[in-house]
Design a protein around this motif. Structure first.
Motif, PDB file in Angstrom:
ATOM      1  N   ILE A  44       0.840  -1.202   0.000  1.00  0.00           N
ATOM      2  CA  ILE A  44       0.000   0.000   0.000  1.00  0.00           C
ATOM      3  C   ILE A  44       0.876   1.254   0.000  1.00  0.00           C
ATOM      4  O   ILE A  44       0.621   2.224  -0.699  1.00  0.00           O
ATOM      5  N   LYS A  45       1.928   1.233   0.798  1.00  0.00           N
ATOM      6  CA  LYS A  45       2.803   2.397   0.916  1.00  0.00           C
ATOM      7  C   LYS A  45       3.797   2.521  -0.232  1.00  0.00           C
ATOM      8  O   LYS A  45       4.322   3.598  -0.506  1.00  0.00           O
ATOM      9  N   GLY A  46       4.129   1.376  -0.840  1.00  0.00           N
ATOM     10  CA  GLY A  46       5.239   1.374  -1.792  1.00  0.00           C
ATOM     11  C   GLY A  46       6.557   1.408  -1.050  1.00  0.00           C
ATOM     12  O   GLY A  46       7.537   1.981  -1.525  1.00  0.00           O
ATOM     13  N   ARG A  47       6.581   0.793   0.150  1.00  0.00           N
ATOM     14  CA  ARG A  47       7.807   0.812   0.962  1.00  0.00           C
ATOM     15  C   ARG A  47       8.762  -0.285   0.500  1.00  0.00           C
ATOM     16  O   ARG A  47       8.341  -1.422   0.281  1.00  0.00           O
ATOM     17  N   PRO A  48      10.051   0.033   0.356  1.00  0.00           N
ATOM     18  CA  PRO A  48      10.996  -1.006  -0.046  1.00  0.00           C
ATOM     19  C   PRO A  48      11.029  -2.121   0.990  1.00  0.00           C
ATOM     20  O   PRO A  48      10.984  -1.850   2.195  1.00  0.00           O
ATOM     21  N   PRO A 130       4.409   1.140  10.013  1.00  0.00           N
ATOM     22  CA  PRO A 130       5.222   2.200   9.411  1.00  0.00           C
ATOM     23  C   PRO A 130       4.369   3.460   9.317  1.00  0.00           C
ATOM     24  O   PRO A 130       3.147   3.386   9.469  1.00  0.00           O
ATOM     25  N   SER A 131       4.961   4.591   9.073  1.00  0.00           N
ATOM     26  CA  SER A 131       4.166   5.814   8.962  1.00  0.00           C
ATOM     27  C   SER A 131       3.145   5.648   7.827  1.00  0.00           C
ATOM     28  O   SER A 131       3.451   5.061   6.786  1.00  0.00           O
ATOM     29  N   ALA A 132       1.929   6.160   8.060  1.00  0.00           N
ATOM     30  CA  ALA A 132       0.809   5.894   7.140  1.00  0.00           C
ATOM     31  C   ALA A 132       0.742   6.901   5.999  1.00  0.00           C
ATOM     32  O   ALA A 132      -0.310   7.461   5.709  1.00  0.00           O
ATOM     33  N   ASN A 133       1.880   7.118   5.361  1.00  0.00           N
ATOM     34  CA  ASN A 133       1.919   8.016   4.208  1.00  0.00           C
ATOM     35  C   ASN A 133       2.230   7.215   2.951  1.00  0.00           C
ATOM     36  O   ASN A 133       2.859   6.161   3.023  1.00  0.00           O
ATOM     37  N   ARG A 134       1.794   7.757   1.832  1.00  0.00           N
ATOM     38  CA  ARG A 134       2.184   7.135   0.572  1.00  0.00           C
ATOM     39  C   ARG A 134       3.638   7.505   0.295  1.00  0.00           C
ATOM     40  O   ARG A 134       4.100   8.575   0.709  1.00  0.00           O
ATOM     41  N   PRO A 138       5.391  13.495   3.133  1.00  0.00           N
ATOM     42  CA  PRO A 138       5.789  13.626   4.534  1.00  0.00           C
ATOM     43  C   PRO A 138       4.893  12.735   5.403  1.00  0.00           C
ATOM     44  O   PRO A 138       3.768  12.407   5.016  1.00  0.00           O
ATOM     45  N   SER A 139       5.380  12.350   6.576  1.00  0.00           N
ATOM     46  CA  SER A 139       4.571  11.516   7.478  1.00  0.00           C
ATOM     47  C   SER A 139       3.264  12.227   7.817  1.00  0.00           C
ATOM     48  O   SER A 139       3.225  13.450   7.916  1.00  0.00           O
ATOM     49  N   PRO A 140       2.172  11.453   8.027  1.00  0.00           N
ATOM     50  CA  PRO A 140       0.874  12.066   8.327  1.00  0.00           C
ATOM     51  C   PRO A 140       0.726  12.394   9.814  1.00  0.00           C
ATOM     52  O   PRO A 140       1.043  11.566  10.664  1.00  0.00           O
ATOM     53  N   LYS A 247      15.162   8.502   0.914  1.00  0.00           N
ATOM     54  CA  LYS A 247      14.611   9.843   0.807  1.00  0.00           C
ATOM     55  C   LYS A 247      13.294   9.864   1.599  1.00  0.00           C
ATOM     56  O   LYS A 247      12.512   8.941   1.519  1.00  0.00           O
ATOM     57  N   HIS A 248      13.069  10.891   2.357  1.00  0.00           N
ATOM     58  CA  HIS A 248      11.940  10.912   3.295  1.00  0.00           C
ATOM     59  C   HIS A 248      11.315  12.296   3.355  1.00  0.00           C
ATOM     60  O   HIS A 248      11.948  13.254   3.004  1.00  0.00           O
ATOM     61  N   TYR A 249      10.188  12.352   3.968  1.00  0.00           N
ATOM     62  CA  TYR A 249       9.643  13.603   4.490  1.00  0.00           C
ATOM     63  C   TYR A 249       9.580  14.723   3.455  1.00  0.00           C
ATOM     64  O   TYR A 249       9.660  15.888   3.782  1.00  0.00           O
ATOM     65  N   LEU A 357      10.792   5.335  -1.045  1.00  0.00           N
ATOM     66  CA  LEU A 357      10.721   6.058   0.207  1.00  0.00           C
ATOM     67  C   LEU A 357      10.112   5.208   1.272  1.00  0.00           C
ATOM     68  O   LEU A 357       9.712   4.088   1.037  1.00  0.00           O
ATOM     69  N   SER A 358       9.998   5.801   2.487  1.00  0.00           N
ATOM     70  CA  SER A 358       9.422   4.974   3.532  1.00  0.00           C
ATOM     71  C   SER A 358       8.152   5.582   4.068  1.00  0.00           C
ATOM     72  O   SER A 358       7.991   6.732   4.117  1.00  0.00           O
TER      73      SER A 358
HETATM   74 MG    MG Z   1       8.154   6.699   7.414  1.00  0.00          MG
END
Ligand code: MG
Ligand code: AMP
Length: 358
Positions: A44-48, A130-134, A138-140, A247-249, A357-358
């Motif tokens: 859902i996030k596309g997190r590696p 994990p943080s609930a952002n796409r 930036p983190s929600p 890369k983040h935020y 990203l994360s």
């Molecule tokens: Mg995060």
């Protein structure tokens, strides 16, 4: 869609992710012992897949099924900082699915200080979150941010605006010396005081990924003492926490450090953020031809709760540039250090960091 606590419990127990409030940022929660649900959160996030998750617990007994060889210091840290914004990296128990830890032999654990999160976890058991952002956002820090990122498709338990607004401090206890892998609200001085032992803090955690991926860039060359503590071992530790590499935020708008005097010379639409160390408190907003200036007075905490909302506002309102006034050096306040770290990660979006990203 917004869900109630009991609907959130049902979703989690049936293997569906739910976004949950914590005092740091909203998390995309899945049951720790439901590997398919965990994999869904990555998708859902596309997190590696090499970026491990933090496991959230609601009481200390849950730790027994998550970590092994728990060091004595955990009890002391838990007494002082849990529930709270401190994540501990510990040797992993074999029951923890490899997906949650990205194959590492350690696991990151935290007890969040949000009543809804604690109530939920006390019924569902430990949750990865994990943080609930796409990817790339930036983190929600509000339910609305999560709804915006996932177009309402992820159920959200609304617990209001996050009271801290920045991610937790991550402390690695799996090897000595203990090392801060990610700076947060709880700072190195507080940790040293409670632990009564050395805790290393790679300076500013600005990890620059060079072609051979072996270098870490430490800013503020003045602080030689700190720097000397960062031996090869310290660099390996940072690389052990893969999330710090990505890369983040980052908002779409370009983020830059700039003195507040220089903003009037910018010709594009800019959103200016400044912190004024004054005795009066609160946020002042003023408008000028090119955009808006947000001035935070007095405390960095207020700034921290607003940073990601301002990043997101800039994108919603079509600003091309976010100018942030540099903090006065040397920085000792942990909130300020954490803010600087997140801002520099956002600035580094122009560098050659990977797109994932994360
Ligand atoms: Mg995060
Ligand atoms: P997020 O969930 O987006 O707040 O990111 C979690 C952070 O914790 C990332 O920086 C991860 O690299 C870090 N982390 C999670 N598990 C571990 C672990 N076992 N060892 C080191 N760092 C970890």
């Amino acid at each position: 869609m917004i869900v109630t606590l009991s609907q959130a419990v049902e979703q989690i127990l049936s293997g569906e992710p739910v976004a949950i409030p914590t005092e740091t940022v909203y998390g995309l929660a899945a049951s720790l012992f439901h590997p398919d649900a965990i994999q869904k959160t990555f998708r859902i996030k596309g997190r590696p897949a090499d970026n491990p998750l933090i496991v959230h617990i609601s009481d200390l007994q849950m730790l027994e099924h998550i970590a092994d060889n728990i060091p004595d210091e955990v009890a002391q840290l838990a007494r002082n900082f849990w529930p709270g914004a401190l994540t501990l990296v510990l040797p992993k128990n074999s029951k923890v699915p490899d997906h949650a830890t990205a194959g590492l032999d350690t696991v990151a654990v935290r007890m969040p200080a949000h009543p809804l999160a604690l109530q939920l976890i006390s019924v569902t058991g430990p949750l990865t979150a994990p943080s609930a952002n796409r990817s790339g956002k930036p983190s929600p820090t509000s339910a609305q941010h999560v709804l915006d990122d996932f177009k309402g498709l992820v159920p959200v338990l609304d617990g209001g605006i996050c009271s801290i607004g920045l991610e937790s401090t991550v402390l690695d206890l799996s090897q000595k010396p203990f090392t801060i892998l990610r700076p947060g609200m709880i700072g190195v001085a507080e940790l040293r005081q409670v632990l009564k032992c050395d805790v290393t803090m790679p300076h500013n955690h600005k990890v620059v990924r060079l072609a051979n991926e072996t270098e870490t860039d430490f800013e503020n060359k003045d602080e030689k003492d700190e720097k000397q503590k960062i031996d090869k071992h310290g660099i390996d530790k940072l690389r052990k926490s893969p999330g710090t590499r990505y890369k983040h935020y980052a908002p779409l708008a370009r983020v830059l450090w700039a003195s507040s005097e220089s903003y009037r010379t910018h010709h594009s639409r800019v959103l200016v953020i400044r912190h004024l160390a004054q005795t009066k408190f609160g946020t002042e907003i003023h408008t000028y031809d090119q955009g808006h200036v947000y001035s935070f007075h007095g405390d960095y905490e207020q700034f921290a709760t607003q940073l990601y909302e301002l990043f997101r506002r800039a994108d919603r309102e079509g600003y091309q540039t976010i100018l942030i006034e540099p903090f006065p050096e040397p920085i000792t306040n942990p909130v300020c250090l954490a803010l600087k770290n997140r801002i520099e990660h956002a600035i580094s979006q122009d560098s050659n960091l990977p797109e994932t990203l994360s």
